[in-house]
Design a protein around this motif. Structure first.
Motif, PDB file in Angstrom:
ATOM      1  N   GLN A  99       0.826  -1.203   0.000  1.00 27.06           N
ATOM      2  CA  GLN A  99       0.000   0.000   0.000  1.00 27.06           C
ATOM      3  C   GLN A  99       0.862   1.256   0.000  1.00 27.06           C
ATOM      4  OE1 GLN A  99      -2.239  -0.950   3.502  1.00 27.06           O
ATOM      5  NE2 GLN A  99      -3.830  -2.036   2.364  1.00 27.06           N
ATOM      6  N   ASP A 100       1.893   1.237   0.818  1.00 27.54           N
ATOM      7  CA  ASP A 100       2.796   2.382   0.888  1.00 27.54           C
ATOM      8  C   ASP A 100       3.536   2.573  -0.432  1.00 27.54           C
ATOM      9  OD1 ASP A 100       4.232   4.507   2.321  1.00 27.54           O
ATOM     10  OD2 ASP A 100       5.952   3.147   2.204  1.00 27.54           O
ATOM     11  N   LEU A 101       4.061   1.496  -0.985  1.00 27.94           N
ATOM     12  CA  LEU A 101       4.841   1.578  -2.218  1.00 27.94           C
ATOM     13  C   LEU A 101       3.969   1.981  -3.409  1.00 27.94           C
ATOM     14  CD1 LEU A 101       7.773   1.205  -3.116  1.00 27.94           C
ATOM     15  CD2 LEU A 101       7.175  -1.117  -3.797  1.00 27.94           C
ATOM     16  N   PHE A 102       2.796   1.380  -3.537  1.00 24.93           N
ATOM     17  CA  PHE A 102       1.910   1.736  -4.644  1.00 24.93           C
ATOM     18  C   PHE A 102       1.541   3.210  -4.576  1.00 24.93           C
ATOM     19  CE2 PHE A 102       1.887  -2.633  -5.539  1.00 24.93           C
ATOM     20  CZ  PHE A 102       1.150  -2.906  -6.682  1.00 24.93           C
ATOM     21  N   GLU A 109      -4.717   1.820  -4.329  1.00 24.00           N
ATOM     22  CA  GLU A 109      -4.590   0.516  -3.672  1.00 24.00           C
ATOM     23  C   GLU A 109      -5.311  -0.589  -4.434  1.00 24.00           C
ATOM     24  OE1 GLU A 109      -5.523   0.250   0.490  1.00 24.00           O
ATOM     25  OE2 GLU A 109      -4.530   2.163   0.898  1.00 24.00           O
ATOM     26  N   GLU A 110      -6.372  -0.239  -5.156  1.00 28.90           N
ATOM     27  CA  GLU A 110      -7.135  -1.245  -5.896  1.00 28.90           C
ATOM     28  C   GLU A 110      -6.265  -2.004  -6.903  1.00 28.90           C
ATOM     29  OE1 GLU A 110      -8.246   2.054  -5.739  1.00 28.90           O
ATOM     30  OE2 GLU A 110      -9.703   1.692  -4.143  1.00 28.90           O
ATOM     31  N   MET A 111      -5.194  -1.371  -7.342  1.00 33.85           N
ATOM     32  CA  MET A 111      -4.310  -2.010  -8.311  1.00 33.85           C
ATOM     33  C   MET A 111      -3.590  -3.207  -7.687  1.00 33.85           C
ATOM     34  SD  MET A 111      -1.665  -0.146 -10.830  1.00 33.85           S
ATOM     35  CE  MET A 111      -0.157  -0.912 -11.335  1.00 33.85           C
ATOM     36  N   ILE A 112      -3.395  -3.181  -6.371  1.00 37.00           N
ATOM     37  CA  ILE A 112      -2.737  -4.295  -5.681  1.00 37.00           C
ATOM     38  C   ILE A 112      -3.557  -5.567  -5.877  1.00 37.00           C
ATOM     39  CG2 ILE A 112      -1.984  -5.233  -3.453  1.00 37.00           C
ATOM     40  CD1 ILE A 112      -1.641  -2.255  -2.542  1.00 37.00           C
ATOM     41  N   GLU A 113      -4.844  -5.488  -5.567  1.00 33.28           N
ATOM     42  CA  GLU A 113      -5.716  -6.655  -5.702  1.00 33.28           C
ATOM     43  C   GLU A 113      -5.809  -7.118  -7.151  1.00 33.28           C
ATOM     44  OE1 GLU A 113      -6.996  -8.669  -3.424  1.00 33.28           O
ATOM     45  OE2 GLU A 113      -6.030  -7.434  -1.909  1.00 33.28           O
ATOM     46  N   LYS A 114      -5.867  -6.170  -8.085  1.00 30.26           N
ATOM     47  CA  LYS A 114      -5.920  -6.515  -9.500  1.00 30.26           C
ATOM     48  C   LYS A 114      -4.672  -7.306  -9.892  1.00 30.26           C
ATOM     49  CE  LYS A 114      -6.882  -6.523 -13.880  1.00 30.26           C
ATOM     50  NZ  LYS A 114      -7.822  -7.456 -14.428  1.00 30.26           N
TER      51      LYS A 114
END
Length: 143
Positions: A99-102, A109-114
């Protein structure tokens, strides 16, 4: 002797590998599968075995160098997700790191789950998949 731009690029690759090492160690457990993943990334970046080993052994807090281009950012973030999934356990500390890096890289943050869903299912199979994802990932950029 390496030139200035080659040195900068080497510094950039080492910084990224250090960020991945910090992520791998963030949950307090450095799994062999995580180490193998990191070694593969180091080789992919053209780092020497000795350079990779030194980075893996360091215990340094890292402030990552944020790439300039969208393509480089997404490529590094995809490596980050690969690191999270390397030991097949997604820890809360790893998610906080992501979350911090994105956010630092300018993505929601939604891109993490994607990226996690994509990596766990079809993944990036070829250049066309990568180009399609690069385009789609623009929708996750912070304004």
């Amino acid at each position: 002797m390496i030139g200035f731009f080659e040195y900068q690029y080497l510094k950039f690759k080492k910084s990224h590998l250090r960020s991945l090492v910090a992520l791998a160690k963030s949950d307090g457990h450095f799994d062999d599968r995580e180490k193998e993943f990191l070694e593969k990334v180091g080789v992919k970046y053209g780092l020497k075995e000795k350079q990779i080993a030194k980075i893996l052994s360091e215990n340094v807090k890292v402030d990552p160098l944020v790439p300039e281009t969208h393509e480089q950012k997404v490529g590094q973030l995809y490596d980050v997700i690969g690191m999270v999934l390397a030991d097949e356990v997604i820890e809360e500390k790893e998610m906080e790191f992501c979350q911090d890096l994105f956010s630092k890289y300018g993505y929601k943050e939604e891109m993490i789950e994607k990226m996690i869903d994509m990596a766990q299912t079809e993944g990036i199979r070829d250049y066309e998949d990568w180009e399609n994802f690069l385009e789609e990932s623009k929708t996750y950029q912070l304004s």
